[in-house]
Design a protein around this motif. Structure first.
Motif, mmCIF file in Angstrom:
data_model
loop_
_atom_site.group_PDB
_atom_site.id
_atom_site.type_symbol
_atom_site.label_atom_id
_atom_site.label_comp_id
_atom_site.label_asym_id
_atom_site.label_seq_id
_atom_site.Cartn_x
_atom_site.Cartn_y
_atom_site.Cartn_z
ATOM 1 N N ASN A 1 0.817 -1.220 0.000
ATOM 2 C CA ASN A 1 0.000 0.000 0.000
ATOM 3 C C ASN A 1 0.848 1.265 0.000
ATOM 4 O OD1 ASN A 1 -2.608 -1.256 0.067
ATOM 5 N ND2 ASN A 1 -2.153 -1.832 2.170
ATOM 6 N N ASN A 2 2.160 1.098 -0.152
ATOM 7 C CA ASN A 2 3.109 2.216 -0.212
ATOM 8 C C ASN A 2 2.980 3.149 0.994
ATOM 9 O OD1 ASN A 2 5.282 3.364 -1.480
ATOM 10 N ND2 ASN A 2 4.039 4.771 -2.687
ATOM 11 N N LEU A 3 2.875 2.544 2.185
ATOM 12 C CA LEU A 3 2.750 3.326 3.417
ATOM 13 C C LEU A 3 4.106 3.517 4.071
ATOM 14 C CD1 LEU A 3 -0.312 1.520 5.045
ATOM 15 C CD2 LEU A 3 -0.313 3.707 3.857
ATOM 16 N N LYS A 4 4.271 4.670 4.732
ATOM 17 C CA LYS A 4 5.447 4.913 5.549
ATOM 18 C C LYS A 4 5.088 4.490 6.974
ATOM 19 C CE LYS A 4 5.396 9.263 4.191
ATOM 20 N NZ LYS A 4 5.649 10.692 4.199
ATOM 21 N N ILE A 5 5.943 3.682 7.588
ATOM 22 C CA ILE A 5 5.698 3.241 8.953
ATOM 23 C C ILE A 5 6.489 4.123 9.907
ATOM 24 C CG2 ILE A 5 6.000 1.368 10.619
ATOM 25 C CD1 ILE A 5 5.630 -0.615 8.375
ATOM 26 N N CYS A 6 5.853 4.474 11.013
ATOM 27 C CA CYS A 6 6.524 5.217 12.078
ATOM 28 C C CYS A 6 6.254 4.475 13.390
ATOM 29 C CB CYS A 6 5.999 6.653 12.161
ATOM 30 S SG CYS A 6 6.765 7.612 13.502
ATOM 31 N N PHE A 7 7.327 3.989 14.017
ATOM 32 C CA PHE A 7 7.233 3.358 15.325
ATOM 33 C C PHE A 7 7.510 4.400 16.395
ATOM 34 C CE2 PHE A 7 8.441 -0.422 12.801
ATOM 35 C CZ PHE A 7 7.426 -1.275 13.181
ATOM 36 N N VAL A 8 6.788 4.293 17.530
ATOM 37 C CA VAL A 8 7.023 5.189 18.651
ATOM 38 C C VAL A 8 7.291 4.345 19.900
ATOM 39 C CG1 VAL A 8 6.093 6.997 20.136
ATOM 40 C CG2 VAL A 8 5.564 7.018 17.703
ATOM 41 N N ILE A 9 8.435 4.630 20.517
ATOM 42 C CA ILE A 9 8.826 3.980 21.765
ATOM 43 C C ILE A 9 8.803 5.050 22.841
ATOM 44 C CG2 ILE A 9 10.626 2.692 22.975
ATOM 45 C CD1 ILE A 9 11.754 1.965 20.146
ATOM 46 N N GLY A 10 7.977 4.877 23.844
ATOM 47 C CA GLY A 10 7.837 5.881 24.888
ATOM 48 C C GLY A 10 8.982 5.866 25.875
ATOM 49 N N GLY A 11 8.900 6.788 26.818
ATOM 50 C CA GLY A 11 9.901 6.887 27.874
ATOM 51 C C GLY A 11 9.574 5.933 29.009
ATOM 52 N N SER A 12 10.225 6.132 30.149
ATOM 53 C CA SER A 12 10.047 5.202 31.265
ATOM 54 C C SER A 12 8.629 5.224 31.847
ATOM 55 C CB SER A 12 11.075 5.480 32.358
ATOM 56 O OG SER A 12 10.953 6.785 32.831
ATOM 57 N N PHE A 13 7.870 6.277 31.569
ATOM 58 C CA PHE A 13 6.476 6.328 32.016
ATOM 59 C C PHE A 13 5.512 5.844 30.924
ATOM 60 C CE2 PHE A 13 8.009 10.016 34.768
ATOM 61 C CZ PHE A 13 8.179 9.218 35.881
ATOM 62 N N GLY A 14 6.041 5.443 29.784
ATOM 63 C CA GLY A 14 5.191 4.992 28.687
ATOM 64 C C GLY A 14 4.854 6.114 27.729
ATOM 65 N N LEU A 15 3.666 6.029 27.156
ATOM 66 C CA LEU A 15 3.211 7.018 26.181
ATOM 67 C C LEU A 15 1.908 7.658 26.638
ATOM 68 C CD1 LEU A 15 3.852 5.065 22.858
ATOM 69 C CD2 LEU A 15 5.025 7.138 23.592
ATOM 70 N N ASP A 16 1.752 8.913 26.306
ATOM 71 C CA ASP A 16 0.523 9.642 26.568
ATOM 72 C C ASP A 16 -0.624 9.012 25.777
ATOM 73 O OD1 ASP A 16 -0.552 12.351 27.700
ATOM 74 O OD2 ASP A 16 -1.247 12.291 25.614
#
Length: 154
Positions: free
Chosen positions: A94-109
């Motif tokens: 599908n020609n998508l750009k993937i973006c991974f997000v790794i949160g900090g020690s408290f996780g992610l908002d």
């Protein structure tokens, strides 16, 4: 294929770079990976909610436009390596750009988690962020090995 990994944490140490470079060199002709490290916002005068909000604001600014956003969270879906490789197959077709997000020690908002198309969990274990970046790169390499029927994944 273009891939972005946004990570909250310190500058990469030499051993982290060695581990990441080991796999990215093998992926060089298949994928372009952009690493974005964001300094954690922990401070004794800030609440956890304030830290998460400040980190989320910085993450949102760094997410490439029209990205398929995948966040890592302990409550996310657990997938095996084969299913993880399907994410890449679908994104490539599908020609998508993937973006991974790794949160900090408290996780992610929660705003980041709601914005994500997928929320994944790597394990019931808790990993240090320095190690998890290497685990993620290895799993990306494994996913491409599965897609290409390479003997790496047995």
């Amino acid at each position: 294929m273009n891939l972005t990994i946004i990570s909250i944490g310190n500058k990469l140490s030499p051993w982290e770079l060695d581990g990441i470079n080991y796999y990215t060199k093998q992926l060089k002709n298949k994928i372009n990976i952009n690493f974005i490290n964001i300094k954690g916002q922990q401070h004794p005068k800030r609440s956890i909610e304030e830290v998460l909000k400040l980190e989320a604001d910085q993450i949102i600014q760094k997410i490439p436009e029209e990205s398929y956003l995948i966040s890592w969270d302990s409550d996310g879906d657990r997938v095996c390596s084969e299913k993880f490789s399907k994410i890449f197959e679908n994104s490539m077709s599908n020609n998508l750009k993937i973006c991974f997000v790794i949160g900090g020690s408290f996780g992610l908002d929660n705003n980041i988690l709601k914005k994500s198309q997928k929320v994944l969990s790597a394990s019931n274990f808790t990993f240090p962020h320095r190690l998890f970046r290497i685990i993620l790169i290895e799993q990306i390499y494994r996913a491409f090995s599965i897609i290409n029927n390479s003997p790496y994944h047995k």
